[in-house]
Design a protein around this motif. Structure first.
Motif, short mmCIF file in Angstrom:
data_model
loop_
_atom_site.label_atom_id
_atom_site.label_comp_id
_atom_site.label_asym_id
_atom_site.label_seq_id
_atom_site.Cartn_x
_atom_site.Cartn_y
_atom_site.Cartn_z
N GLY A 1 35.02 42.39 51.31
CA GLY A 1 35.63 41.14 51.74
C GLY A 1 34.72 39.99 51.36
N ILE A 2 35.30 38.97 50.76
CA ILE A 2 34.53 37.82 50.30
C ILE A 2 35.11 36.56 50.93
CG2 ILE A 2 33.83 36.46 48.28
CD1 ILE A 2 34.30 39.08 46.64
N VAL A 3 34.25 35.76 51.52
CA VAL A 3 34.68 34.49 52.09
C VAL A 3 34.26 33.40 51.12
CG1 VAL A 3 34.47 32.89 54.02
CG2 VAL A 3 34.46 35.37 54.43
N GLY A 4 35.23 32.73 50.56
CA GLY A 4 34.98 31.66 49.60
C GLY A 4 35.34 32.11 48.20
N ALA B 1 46.09 48.92 48.56
CA ALA B 1 45.41 47.92 49.37
C ALA B 1 46.36 47.40 50.44
CB ALA B 1 44.95 46.76 48.48
N PRO B 2 45.82 46.98 51.56
CA PRO B 2 46.70 46.44 52.60
C PRO B 2 47.37 45.16 52.11
CG PRO B 2 44.38 46.13 53.15
CD PRO B 2 44.42 46.95 51.90
N ARG B 3 48.55 44.92 52.59
CA ARG B 3 49.25 43.69 52.22
C ARG B 3 48.48 42.52 52.81
NH1 ARG B 3 52.95 44.76 48.71
NH2 ARG B 3 54.28 46.52 49.13
N SER B 4 48.13 41.58 51.97
CA SER B 4 47.35 40.45 52.43
C SER B 4 47.54 39.29 51.48
CB SER B 4 45.87 40.81 52.47
OG SER B 4 45.11 39.66 52.69
N PRO B 5 47.78 38.10 52.00
CA PRO B 5 47.94 36.94 51.10
C PRO B 5 46.63 36.56 50.42
CG PRO B 5 47.92 36.25 53.38
CD PRO B 5 47.92 37.75 53.38
N THR B 6 45.53 37.15 50.85
CA THR B 6 44.25 36.78 50.27
C THR B 6 43.72 37.82 49.30
OG1 THR B 6 43.07 37.76 52.12
CG2 THR B 6 43.61 35.44 52.29
N ARG B 7 44.52 38.82 48.99
CA ARG B 7 44.06 39.85 48.05
C ARG B 7 43.90 39.23 46.67
NH1 ARG B 7 47.73 44.66 46.76
NH2 ARG B 7 46.68 45.33 44.92
N ILE B 8 42.75 39.41 46.06
CA ILE B 8 42.53 38.74 44.78
C ILE B 8 42.92 39.59 43.59
CG2 ILE B 8 40.08 39.40 44.70
CD1 ILE B 8 39.66 36.76 43.21
N ILE C 1 39.77 38.50 49.39
CA ILE C 1 39.05 37.23 49.36
C ILE C 1 39.81 36.20 50.18
CG2 ILE C 1 40.12 36.45 47.20
CD1 ILE C 1 37.27 35.34 46.46
N ALA C 2 39.07 35.39 50.88
CA ALA C 2 39.67 34.35 51.71
C ALA C 2 39.02 33.01 51.37
CB ALA C 2 39.45 34.66 53.19
N ALA D 1 42.75 27.97 45.89
CA ALA D 1 41.48 28.50 45.37
C ALA D 1 41.58 30.00 45.13
CB ALA D 1 40.35 28.20 46.34
N ILE D 2 42.37 30.69 45.93
CA ILE D 2 42.56 32.13 45.74
C ILE D 2 43.31 32.39 44.44
CG2 ILE D 2 43.63 34.20 46.70
CD1 ILE D 2 43.08 32.83 49.49
N THR D 3 44.34 31.60 44.18
CA THR D 3 45.08 31.73 42.92
C THR D 3 44.17 31.43 41.74
OG1 THR D 3 47.13 31.12 44.03
CG2 THR D 3 47.08 30.89 41.63
N GLU D 4 43.37 30.38 41.86
CA GLU D 4 42.43 30.04 40.79
C GLU D 4 41.45 31.18 40.55
OE1 GLU D 4 40.67 26.44 42.23
OE2 GLU D 4 42.54 25.31 42.06
N ALA D 5 40.94 31.77 41.61
CA ALA D 5 39.99 32.87 41.48
C ALA D 5 40.66 34.07 40.83
CB ALA D 5 39.43 33.25 42.85
N ARG D 6 41.88 34.40 41.24
CA ARG D 6 42.61 35.52 40.65
C ARG D 6 42.80 35.29 39.14
NH1 ARG D 6 47.21 35.64 43.64
NH2 ARG D 6 46.34 37.18 45.04
N ASN D 7 43.21 34.09 38.79
CA ASN D 7 43.42 33.78 37.37
C ASN D 7 42.11 33.85 36.58
OD1 ASN D 7 46.13 33.39 37.88
ND2 ASN D 7 45.95 31.17 38.04
N PHE D 8 41.04 33.34 37.17
CA PHE D 8 39.73 33.39 36.52
C PHE D 8 39.32 34.83 36.25
CE2 PHE D 8 35.20 34.13 36.99
CZ PHE D 8 34.67 33.31 36.00
N CYS D 9 39.42 35.67 37.27
CA CYS D 9 39.02 37.08 37.13
C CYS D 9 39.86 37.77 36.06
CB CYS D 9 39.12 37.80 38.46
SG CYS D 9 37.89 37.26 39.65
N ALA D 10 41.15 37.54 36.09
CA ALA D 10 42.03 38.15 35.09
C ALA D 10 41.65 37.70 33.69
CB ALA D 10 43.49 37.82 35.40
#
Length: 96
Positions: free
Chosen positions: A13-16, A83-90, A37-38, A44-53
């Motif tokens: 779990g990552i905060v930030g 993974a558990p359903r979560s809106p913060t899953r990256i 990730i939260a 910011a979560i969408t940006e992080a997901r896109n960056f990682c991809a």
């Protein structure tokens, strides 16, 4: 209790979702760890997901990842428990 880094249910779990958080998320996902990730800013979560991809795609383009592994990382089905359903899953679950 001992720590087993090869556990199939290992989750981090990552905060930030800033520069450091997304970098940690990318490395963990590439290692086969489920990442949650939260961030206070949902975008910011969408940006992080896109960056990682994008970074994972770059590694694949350079030959550092096989096309199969790239698909598994980006699709998220590489043999781990869902993974558990979560809106913060990256990133989806990935393992190899």
């Amino acid at each position: 209790m001992t720590f087993d880094p090869s556990r199939p249910d290992l989750t981090i779990g990552i905060v930030g979702a800033g520069i450091m958080g997304r970098g940690i998320a990318q490395v963990a996902a590439e290692a086969g760890i489920r990442v949650l990730i939260a961030d206070m800013r949902p975008e910011a979560i969408t940006e992080a997901r896109n960056f990682c991809a994008d970074m994972i795609r770059r590694k694949a383009a350079k030959g550092a990842l096989t096309p199969r592994l790239l698909r598994l990382l980006l699709r998220g089905s590489a043999g781990r428990a869902p993974a558990p359903r979560s809106p913060t899953r990256i990133l989806p679950t990935a393992a190899w």
